[in-house]
Write a protein that holds these residues in place. Sequence first.
Motif, PDB file in Angstrom:
ATOM      1  N   TYR A 277     -26.660 -25.610  23.641  1.00 32.49           N
ATOM      2  CA  TYR A 277     -26.788 -25.681  25.309  1.00 32.49           C
ATOM      3  C   TYR A 277     -26.823 -26.563  25.600  1.00 32.49           C
ATOM      4  O   TYR A 277     -25.657 -27.383  26.494  1.00 32.49           O
ATOM      5  CB  TYR A 277     -28.092 -26.400  24.972  1.00 32.49           C
TER       6      TYR A 277
ATOM      7  N   GLU B  86     -22.592 -25.971  26.377  1.00 30.41           N
ATOM      8  CA  GLU B  86     -22.360 -24.819  27.554  1.00 30.41           C
ATOM      9  C   GLU B  86     -22.996 -25.882  29.106  1.00 30.41           C
ATOM     10  O   GLU B  86     -22.097 -25.516  29.865  1.00 30.41           O
ATOM     11  CB  GLU B  86     -23.726 -24.457  27.270  1.00 30.41           C
ATOM     12  N   ASN B  87     -24.258 -27.134  28.807  1.00 29.14           N
ATOM     13  CA  ASN B  87     -23.978 -27.529  30.677  1.00 29.14           C
ATOM     14  C   ASN B  87     -23.178 -28.326  30.687  1.00 29.14           C
ATOM     15  O   ASN B  87     -22.637 -28.522  31.947  1.00 29.14           O
ATOM     16  CB  ASN B  87     -25.403 -28.918  30.012  1.00 29.14           C
TER      17      ASN B  87
ATOM     18  N   ALA C 180     -20.572 -26.035  32.220  1.00 32.51           N
ATOM     19  CA  ALA C 180     -21.111 -25.662  33.732  1.00 32.51           C
ATOM     20  C   ALA C 180     -20.597 -27.008  34.229  1.00 32.51           C
ATOM     21  O   ALA C 180     -20.018 -26.513  35.352  1.00 32.51           O
ATOM     22  CB  ALA C 180     -22.883 -25.628  33.757  1.00 32.51           C
ATOM     23  N   LYS C 181     -21.256 -28.222  33.668  1.00 35.61           N
ATOM     24  CA  LYS C 181     -21.020 -29.416  34.906  1.00 35.61           C
ATOM     25  C   LYS C 181     -19.772 -29.326  35.336  1.00 35.61           C
ATOM     26  O   LYS C 181     -19.038 -30.163  36.451  1.00 35.61           O
ATOM     27  CB  LYS C 181     -21.524 -30.820  34.419  1.00 35.61           C
TER      28      LYS C 181
ATOM     29  N   GLN D  88     -16.814 -26.694  35.442  1.00 33.36           N
ATOM     30  CA  GLN D  88     -16.638 -25.419  35.859  1.00 33.36           C
ATOM     31  C   GLN D  88     -15.889 -25.062  34.631  1.00 33.36           C
ATOM     32  O   GLN D  88     -14.946 -24.291  35.203  1.00 33.36           O
ATOM     33  CB  GLN D  88     -16.153 -25.972  37.474  1.00 33.36           C
TER      34      GLN D  88
ATOM     35  N   THR E  25     -17.215 -19.847  30.415  1.00 32.90           N
ATOM     36  CA  THR E  25     -17.152 -18.880  28.708  1.00 32.90           C
ATOM     37  C   THR E  25     -17.639 -18.339  28.317  1.00 32.90           C
ATOM     38  O   THR E  25     -18.623 -17.979  29.478  1.00 32.90           O
ATOM     39  CB  THR E  25     -17.784 -20.478  28.716  1.00 32.90           C
ATOM     40  N   THR E  26     -17.381 -17.475  27.783  1.00 30.05           N
ATOM     41  CA  THR E  26     -18.460 -16.792  26.733  1.00 30.05           C
ATOM     42  C   THR E  26     -19.112 -16.758  25.876  1.00 30.05           C
ATOM     43  O   THR E  26     -17.969 -16.959  25.300  1.00 30.05           O
ATOM     44  CB  THR E  26     -17.386 -15.122  26.712  1.00 30.05           C
TER      45      THR E  26
ATOM     46  N   LEU F 135     -10.814 -29.549  25.098  1.00 29.01           N
ATOM     47  CA  LEU F 135     -10.722 -30.103  23.288  1.00 29.01           C
ATOM     48  C   LEU F 135     -11.941 -31.488  23.305  1.00 29.01           C
ATOM     49  O   LEU F 135     -12.621 -31.408  22.588  1.00 29.01           O
ATOM     50  CB  LEU F 135     -10.163 -30.111  22.752  1.00 29.01           C
TER      51      LEU F 135
ATOM     52  N   LYS G  77     -15.249 -32.132  21.445  1.00 32.01           N
ATOM     53  CA  LYS G  77     -15.860 -33.105  20.602  1.00 32.01           C
ATOM     54  C   LYS G  77     -16.783 -33.811  20.719  1.00 32.01           C
ATOM     55  O   LYS G  77     -17.586 -34.080  20.101  1.00 32.01           O
ATOM     56  CB  LYS G  77     -14.618 -33.797  20.703  1.00 32.01           C
TER      57      LYS G  77
END
Lengths: 109, 109, 109
Positions: free
Chosen positions: B14, B17-18, B21-22, B24, B27-28, B57, B61
């Motif tokens: 999670y 993912e955030n 998104a931030k 931009q 992703t799948t 990367l 990380k």
Amino acid sequence: MKLVTAIIQDKDAYELENLLAKNQVPTTKLASKGGFLKAQNITFMMAVKDSQVDYVLSLIKSTAKRRKQMISPSVSLEVMGEESMIQPIEVEVGGATVMVTPIEQFHQY
Amino acid sequence: MKLVTAIIQDKDAYELENLLAKNQVPTTKLASKGGFLKAQNITFMMAVKDSQVDYVLSLIKSTAKRRKQMISPSVSLEVMGEESMIQPIEVEVGGATVMVTPIEQFHQY
Amino acid sequence: MKLVTAIIQDKDAYELENLLAKNQVPTTKLASKGGFLKAQNITFMMAVKDSQVDYVLSLIKSTAKRRKQMISPSVSLEVMGEESMIQPIEVEVGGATVMVTPIEQFHQY
Ligand code: NI
Ligand code: NI
Ligand code: NI
């Protein structure tokens, strides 16, 4: 390194998983489906050293079994010259489909 | 372009993912499992420009955390010289396994 | 050979699956999710001969549809200058994201 991606029939997946574990080959498993005949399968991804590719392929080959199975086609089969074939058909399923692809960078954080 | 494939522990997914998104970064995500220790994880796939690989990367990380966890082995562990080890064992899980692979063509339709 | 990986909106997947079957293109499907907007999608993997790549791309292109849809953002959208945007927003979803990557070895056991 190489990425070995193996698409394996459900029934063979547990045996392969055990064999990979015993040989200390890390793997990631994804639930997947065959397109045409909707067979449930498992996609294994393994990042392996170039020198281990042949060995990992031999492990996969040793667990892949082809078997005959009744399957209900999920799509219209006009391509085979049948307009409304809805009976289950006997097909050979199983085995393993394996791709070896190049890895440019491999990291573990 | 490069395909960055990152296998991440569930608990870190999670946060990653955030962060993606931030920044931009599209992703799948695919639900996946580790082979040997059956840990649930998430496989992220990101198609990124060559010039952005290092940055992506670094994002991965920054969210990967290693932690100790009790896990019940799902396979017999003869390889470790134990015939019937059935107690949970403490292992270090988590972190991220990341592969960078070449993309020859990238299309959005 | 090449690996064609196509990330397709749920709603278009059945049409593409039929089209691939009619053209006898084997495919493996994985349930996946877009990262940012959490749209459910399907990842198709197809190993195809180099000479068939363009044809397979044309099949994918022919079924990919872009549509407008209301979606609830799953992450905070500070990047867009909004601190607490919780209303659904209208976005264009769908279409297909397609990657062509090299296969070094292909085996069927
Ligand atoms: Ni290598
Ligand atoms: Ni490139
Ligand atoms: Ni080729």
